[in-house]
Design a protein around this motif. Structure first.
Motif, PDB file in Angstrom:
ATOM      1  N   GLU A  73      45.166  79.968  92.260  1.00  0.00           N
ATOM      2  CA  GLU A  73      45.898  81.083  91.653  1.00  0.00           C
ATOM      3  C   GLU A  73      45.322  81.460  90.283  1.00  0.00           C
ATOM      4  O   GLU A  73      45.465  82.592  89.835  1.00  0.00           O
ATOM      5  CB  GLU A  73      47.381  80.722  91.504  1.00  0.00           C
ATOM      6  CG  GLU A  73      48.129  80.576  92.826  1.00  0.00           C
ATOM      7  CD  GLU A  73      48.199  81.899  93.584  1.00  0.00           C
ATOM      8  OE1 GLU A  73      48.226  82.959  92.916  1.00  0.00           O
ATOM      9  OE2 GLU A  73      48.210  81.881  94.824  1.00  0.00           O
TER      10      GLU A  73
ATOM     11  N   ILE B 136      40.648  87.283  90.293  1.00  0.00           N
ATOM     12  CA  ILE B 136      40.856  87.926  91.590  1.00  0.00           C
ATOM     13  C   ILE B 136      39.602  88.663  92.063  1.00  0.00           C
ATOM     14  O   ILE B 136      39.302  88.701  93.261  1.00  0.00           O
ATOM     15  CB  ILE B 136      42.077  88.872  91.528  1.00  0.00           C
ATOM     16  CG1 ILE B 136      42.461  89.334  92.943  1.00  0.00           C
ATOM     17  CG2 ILE B 136      41.813  90.060  90.611  1.00  0.00           C
ATOM     18  CD1 ILE B 136      43.803  90.034  93.002  1.00  0.00           C
TER      19      ILE B 136
ATOM     20  N   LYS C 111      42.384  86.496 103.577  1.00  0.00           N
ATOM     21  CA  LYS C 111      42.450  86.397 102.122  1.00  0.00           C
ATOM     22  C   LYS C 111      41.906  87.655 101.451  1.00  0.00           C
ATOM     23  O   LYS C 111      42.430  88.114 100.430  1.00  0.00           O
ATOM     24  CB  LYS C 111      41.669  85.176 101.633  1.00  0.00           C
ATOM     25  CG  LYS C 111      42.430  83.868 101.767  1.00  0.00           C
ATOM     26  CD  LYS C 111      43.631  83.856 100.831  1.00  0.00           C
ATOM     27  CE  LYS C 111      44.434  82.580 100.918  1.00  0.00           C
ATOM     28  NZ  LYS C 111      45.607  82.607 100.022  1.00  0.00           N
TER      29      LYS C 111
ATOM     30  N   GLU D 157      44.578  90.261 101.655  1.00  0.00           N
ATOM     31  CA  GLU D 157      45.667  89.922 100.730  1.00  0.00           C
ATOM     32  C   GLU D 157      45.268  90.197  99.285  1.00  0.00           C
ATOM     33  O   GLU D 157      46.045  90.770  98.510  1.00  0.00           O
ATOM     34  CB  GLU D 157      46.011  88.441 100.912  1.00  0.00           C
ATOM     35  CG  GLU D 157      47.062  87.918  99.954  1.00  0.00           C
ATOM     36  CD  GLU D 157      47.229  86.417 100.076  1.00  0.00           C
ATOM     37  OE1 GLU D 157      47.507  85.759  99.052  1.00  0.00           O
ATOM     38  OE2 GLU D 157      47.064  85.872 101.194  1.00  0.00           O
ATOM     39  N   LEU D 158      44.053  89.792  98.915  1.00  0.00           N
ATOM     40  CA  LEU D 158      43.605  89.965  97.528  1.00  0.00           C
ATOM     41  C   LEU D 158      43.400  91.432  97.190  1.00  0.00           C
ATOM     42  O   LEU D 158      43.708  91.874  96.071  1.00  0.00           O
ATOM     43  CB  LEU D 158      42.294  89.193  97.316  1.00  0.00           C
ATOM     44  CG  LEU D 158      42.402  87.664  97.356  1.00  0.00           C
ATOM     45  CD1 LEU D 158      41.008  87.026  97.432  1.00  0.00           C
ATOM     46  CD2 LEU D 158      43.135  87.148  96.123  1.00  0.00           C
TER      47      LEU D 158
ATOM     48  N   THR E 111      44.965  94.027  98.503  1.00  0.00           N
ATOM     49  CA  THR E 111      46.293  94.631  98.350  1.00  0.00           C
ATOM     50  C   THR E 111      46.918  94.243  97.016  1.00  0.00           C
ATOM     51  O   THR E 111      47.496  95.077  96.313  1.00  0.00           O
ATOM     52  CB  THR E 111      47.205  94.195  99.508  1.00  0.00           C
ATOM     53  OG1 THR E 111      46.612  94.589 100.748  1.00  0.00           O
ATOM     54  CG2 THR E 111      48.579  94.820  99.373  1.00  0.00           C
ATOM     55  N   LYS E 112      46.776  92.978  96.650  1.00  0.00           N
ATOM     56  CA  LYS E 112      47.351  92.485  95.391  1.00  0.00           C
ATOM     57  C   LYS E 112      46.699  93.177  94.195  1.00  0.00           C
ATOM     58  O   LYS E 112      47.382  93.584  93.246  1.00  0.00           O
ATOM     59  CB  LYS E 112      47.158  90.978  95.293  1.00  0.00           C
ATOM     60  CG  LYS E 112      47.805  90.357  94.080  1.00  0.00           C
ATOM     61  CD  LYS E 112      47.643  88.831  94.108  1.00  0.00           C
ATOM     62  CE  LYS E 112      48.301  88.202  92.884  1.00  0.00           C
ATOM     63  NZ  LYS E 112      48.160  86.716  92.897  1.00  0.00           N
ATOM     64  N   GLN E 113      45.397  93.324  94.244  1.00  0.00           N
ATOM     65  CA  GLN E 113      44.703  93.973  93.130  1.00  0.00           C
ATOM     66  C   GLN E 113      45.066  95.451  93.038  1.00  0.00           C
ATOM     67  O   GLN E 113      45.254  95.996  91.949  1.00  0.00           O
ATOM     68  CB  GLN E 113      43.186  93.805  93.296  1.00  0.00           C
ATOM     69  CG  GLN E 113      42.383  94.194  92.068  1.00  0.00           C
ATOM     70  CD  GLN E 113      40.908  93.879  92.248  1.00  0.00           C
ATOM     71  OE1 GLN E 113      40.350  94.029  93.333  1.00  0.00           O
ATOM     72  NE2 GLN E 113      40.273  93.445  91.168  1.00  0.00           N
TER      73      GLN E 113
ATOM     74  N   GLU F 268      47.878  96.821  94.048  1.00  0.00           N
ATOM     75  CA  GLU F 268      49.251  96.956  93.578  1.00  0.00           C
ATOM     76  C   GLU F 268      49.319  96.878  92.065  1.00  0.00           C
ATOM     77  O   GLU F 268      50.101  97.580  91.412  1.00  0.00           O
ATOM     78  CB  GLU F 268      50.111  95.854  94.204  1.00  0.00           C
ATOM     79  CG  GLU F 268      50.419  96.081  95.679  1.00  0.00           C
ATOM     80  CD  GLU F 268      51.157  94.898  96.288  1.00  0.00           C
ATOM     81  OE1 GLU F 268      51.276  93.850  95.604  1.00  0.00           O
ATOM     82  OE2 GLU F 268      51.600  95.016  97.451  1.00  0.00           O
ATOM     83  N   ALA F 269      48.476  96.025  91.485  1.00  0.00           N
ATOM     84  CA  ALA F 269      48.433  95.923  90.024  1.00  0.00           C
ATOM     85  C   ALA F 269      47.920  97.211  89.399  1.00  0.00           C
ATOM     86  O   ALA F 269      48.387  97.645  88.340  1.00  0.00           O
ATOM     87  CB  ALA F 269      47.539  94.755  89.613  1.00  0.00           C
TER      88      ALA F 269
ATOM     89  N   LYS G 161      48.806 100.705 102.602  1.00  0.00           N
ATOM     90  CA  LYS G 161      49.056  99.951 101.376  1.00  0.00           C
ATOM     91  C   LYS G 161      47.996 100.200 100.302  1.00  0.00           C
ATOM     92  O   LYS G 161      48.300 100.233  99.108  1.00  0.00           O
ATOM     93  CB  LYS G 161      49.098  98.447 101.678  1.00  0.00           C
ATOM     94  CG  LYS G 161      50.391  97.973 102.298  1.00  0.00           C
ATOM     95  CD  LYS G 161      50.371  96.441 102.389  1.00  0.00           C
ATOM     96  CE  LYS G 161      51.703  95.921 102.893  1.00  0.00           C
ATOM     97  NZ  LYS G 161      51.721  94.432 102.951  1.00  0.00           N
ATOM     98  N   ASN G 162      46.755 100.348 100.714  1.00  0.00           N
ATOM     99  CA  ASN G 162      45.654 100.330  99.768  1.00  0.00           C
ATOM    100  C   ASN G 162      44.984 101.686  99.551  1.00  0.00           C
ATOM    101  O   ASN G 162      44.018 101.763  98.783  1.00  0.00           O
ATOM    102  CB  ASN G 162      44.587  99.318 100.223  1.00  0.00           C
ATOM    103  CG  ASN G 162      45.116  97.903 100.219  1.00  0.00           C
ATOM    104  OD1 ASN G 162      45.222  97.263  99.181  1.00  0.00           O
ATOM    105  ND2 ASN G 162      45.478  97.411 101.410  1.00  0.00           N
TER     106      ASN G 162
END
Length: 817
Positions: free
Chosen positions: A516, A520, A576, A579-580, A582-584, A586-587, A791-792
């Motif tokens: 974590e 990223i 992964k 997931e990464l 999408t997470k990036q 979203e930020a 999402k992206n």
């Protein structure tokens, strides 16, 4: 304040007192002599003056005594000074006696005695008894004083130092070579006799002169380099390289205090090894010197590495010694370098070993030499680290393995197939060592596969883009394809792991991806590189399969790796990556408030790059034209506003071209005489200040037309109109204005979630197999791809109003049939 500074301070006071005494005694002697001469003359004229009666033989005896004292005293002092063998801080007594601090030296005494005898002769002839007497007394006092002074100079060490220190004060900056010549010679003698106190004394004296010259702005670097070169070599033979470096080159200072070229001095010393005969090369104690440099020399690591490599090169390039001796010395050097421990200098020893491998093994045209060096490296690595668990040892083995593989497989531009084929044989090449055990590079790799794989993975992940030491640039290559970059390193580590460690389920990079705290972007890069090796079924793609077979052939490995291993790994990294990403994204979305204002501000900073269009905020927007931009899907990215601004800049250029095309009147022109005449008429109706097309240079115009008067007239007219060579304009235009000016405003800007229709149209362009899509490097089925795009990605829509200074009468657009 050191002892030299204290003595110098004291010597100044003593020198002042001595000068006062000398000039006082000299003045008194002159006054007494004048008084006696006047007294003797006065007695002749005035017989009643009081006087002491002496016999007639007195004056002759006094004169004889004067001559004896003058001659014998001068001769005796000269003999004592000339016969004295001791030196005063390196200088002979006969030289010190002539220093400026000395007022009573032999030269002064001889001159003074001779002058006294010459003055006494006419006094004797005139029977001046008092004059001859006082001259004798003065000579006797002078001889006594100078004799005491000489005795003090020969017996009192403090006074000796005083005399020399005063000489440093007066001559140090004017003639430093005078002191260096003596003291460096004495320093060499002290070094040869292992007299440490004398060595420190002369080094301190040299530093005093250097400091004095630096304060006075006198450059002593060249002079110091001349003396240091010889003295350093003497010190290396007698004290060793590191003590010689610290004591001589650095003048006993923790850091270099002098302005001499130390690297050149060291290089000259090491260069002598290149031409040293076999009878004396052992005097250099090269292996111990290498060890001491790495552990004790107080210089930068880069300098240590250069010195050690210079020693190695000097030995291996020495063609005077026998081959047996050469490789014995190289073996002893490598033995020191192969003592790899994480503490102290282990990493530095490993780096130097790798440089030796690069130049003596991987890039060596001499096949026999590289084999011998390889054997010595491998045997010493094995013997010195047989039971080692040190990271620096595994690092060296891993890099040797990776280096030889990359040179054999990837350096296709720079190395011939034959060279690479011979180099590949070295992976399994070896000879029996001291324990009658054959050590090969493959042996070391097979013994330590798990830690080597972990090191290769971590090194690939942490690669920061710096040039690897193994990157090969031959002399005739200015540029070549990048080999030692992160993607290649990571793929190599994955293939090695696939062959040696697939039973452990996941590739070690998974630990970093799951961390974590890791960056990223770094984790996304790892996943992207690895997923790119797979096909739509999460097996190795064709290129990766070929790379795996090539590595298995190189390693001599015939094992079959289950496809399930690749499927599990690629699915993990693929999931992964999704997931990464999408997470990036979203930020990034959280930072997209106030889009219109930020976008306008960012866009205005980019307008200066335009060459054909000039932004003018003074143009009113009341009568501007409004343009709705067609919605389009684009990915969410870091620096999203900057990315959007670059797109808006392209849209602005497109809109401005449309405005020009719709506003200006079109004028059709042919490439014939009538076309030239028409263009002459059009340009003659008004004054034009802007063009982006030189009609007369077009190849469609024939030679006959170019010889006409109309063509020459048009050529002259066109030359007077400024030319804009930018490619931002899509049409050939002539304008009355000097520039195309515009103002704009972003009325509306939205990033909305895409509709299902938009998503479906978009993913259809990334289909790689039936029901499989690779978007942003991620392999997904239809449902996953739809969800990922929703999402992206965002549907970008905007509305812009633009006003320009272009009207119907501003000019015309040239068109052709």
């Amino acid at each position: 304040m050191n002892w030299l500074e204290i003595k110098t301070s004291r010597s100044k006071c003593a020198h002042i007192k001595k000068n006062i005494l000398f000039y006082g005694v000299s003045s008194m002697s002159v006054l007494l002599l004048l008084f006696c001469v006047m007294y003797d003359i006065g007695i002749r004229k005035y017989p009643n003056l009081p006087y002491i009666h002496v016999s007639n033989d007195y004056i002759g005896m006094i004169f004889g005594g004067l001559c004896s004292v003058a001659t014998l005293g001068s001769a005796l002092q000269s003999i004592i000074i000339g016969a004295h063998s001791n030196k005063i801080l390196g200088f002979p007594v006969r030289e010190v006696i002539n220093f400026s601090a000395e007022k009573f030296n032999v030269r002064h005494t001889v001159c003074f005695s001779l002058l006294a005898v010459i003055i006494a002769i006419p006094a004797l002839a005139l029977n001046f008894c008092s004059t001859v007497t006082i001259i004798t007394v003065i000579v006797l006092v002078h001889m006594t004083y100078s004799g005491v002074h000489i005795w003090k100079l020969l017996s009192d060490s403090n006074y000796e130092n005083t005399v020399v220190n005063i000489e440093i004060e007066t001559r140090g900056t004017k003639n430093p070579d005078f002191f260096f010549n003596t003291w460096f010679s004495e320093l060499q003698d002290a070094i040869q006799k292992n007299d440490a106190p004398r060595q420190d004394t002369y080094i301190e004296l040299i530093k005093v002169v250097v400091d004095k010259c630096d304060e006075a702005g006198v450059d002593t670097s060249n002079l110091l380099s001349k003396y240091l070169t010889t003295t350093f070599s003497t010190a290396c033979y007698n004290l060793g390289f590191v003590p010689a470096y610290q004591k001589v080159l650095c003048l006993n200072a923790p850091r270099v205090q002098i302005k001499a070229d130390l690297d050149t001095i060291v290089s000259k010393h090491i260069e002598t090894i290149r031409y040293c005969p076999e009878s004396s090369i052992q005097n250099y104690r090269i292996a111990n010197t290498v060890d001491h440099i790495l552990d004790s020399l107080e210089v930068e690591n880069f300098t240590k590495k250069r010195y050690v490599l210079n020693f190695y090169d000097a030995v291996i390039e020495n063609s005077i010694i026998s081959e047996k001796t050469r490789y014995q010395i190289i073996d002893s050097i490598l033995q020191k370098l192969c003592y790899l421990r994480d503490q102290n200098s282990g990493d530095m020893r490993g780096k130097i070993l790798l440089y030796i491998a690069k130049y003596s093994i991987f890039e060596n045209e001499n096949d026999e030499e590289r084999k011998k060096v390889l054997i010595l490296v491998l045997n010493n690595l094995f013997n010195e680290n047989r039971y080692s668990r040190e990271n620096c040892y595994f690092s060296v083995v891993a890099q040797l393995f990776r280096g030889i593989y990359f040179y054999c497989v990837y350096e296709t531009e720079t190395l011939s197939p034959v060279y690479r084929e011979n180099l590949a044989k070295l992976y399994n090449y070896g000879e029996n060592g001291k324990n009658n055990f054959k050590v090969t590079l493959s042996t070391l790799v097979n013994q330590n596969t798990s830690v080597i794989i972990e090191w290769l993975t971590n090194d690939a992940v942490n690669h920061n883009g710096q040039l690897n030491i193994f990157e090969y640039f031959p002399a005739n290559f200015y540029c070549k394809n990048a080999i030692w970059e992160q993607g290649t390193l990571l793929r190599f580590a994955f293939l090695v792991y696939s062959i040696f460690g697939y039973r452990f389920y996941l590739f070690p990079a998974a630990k970093i991806v799951q961390d974590e705290k890791a960056d990223i972007s770094l984790k996304r890069g790892i996943c992207t590189q690895l997923v790119a090796m797979s096909n739509s079924e999460f097996k190795l793609n064709d290129d990766s399969q070929a790379a795996l077979r090539q590595m298995q052939t190189f390693l001599g490995c015939k094992k079959i790796i289950p496809n399930q291993y690749f499927v599990e790994n690629f699915k993990f990294f693929n999931a992964k990556l999704s997931e990464l990403t999408t997470k990036q994204n979203e930020a990034v979305l959280e930072e997209t408030s106030d889009n219109i204002q930020r976008l306008s501000s960012e866009l205005e900073t980019m307008l200066s790059s335009l060459k054909s269009f000039k932004f003018n905020s003074q143009i009113p927007l009341e009568k501007s034209q409004h343009f709705k931009i067609q919605p389009s899907l684009r990915t969410i990215k870091a620096n999203d506003i900057k990315y959007a601004a670059r797109e808006k800049l392209d849209e602005l250029k497109f809109i401005l071209n449309e405005i020009i095309n719709d506003t200006l009147r079109p004028e059709e022109v042919d490439f014939n005489l009538s076309g030239i005449k028409k263009l002459l008429v059009l340009l003659g109706q008004d004054t034009y200040h802007f063009k982006n097309y030189v009609y007369i240079d077009d190849l469609a115009i024939t030679k006959e037309i170019r010889n006409t008067n109309e063509y020459r007239e048009l050529e002259e007219v066109l030359s007077a109109i400024p030319y804009n060579e930018s490619c931002e304009l899509n049409n050939y235009i002539f304008l009355k204005q000097k520039s195309i000016e515009f103002n704009f405003s972003i009325i509306d800007y939205h990033l909305d979630p895409p509709t299902e229709e938009q998503c479906q149209d978009y993913i259809n362009g990334f289909k790689v197999a039936e029901g499989k899509y690779r978007i942003d490097g991620i392999i997904q089925d239809f449902a996953e791809a739809m969800k990922y795009v929703q999402k992206n990605y965002r549907s970008e829509s905007s509305e812009i109003c633009i006003a320009t200074n272009i009207t119907r009468d501003s000019g015309f657009v040239v068109t052709f049939r």
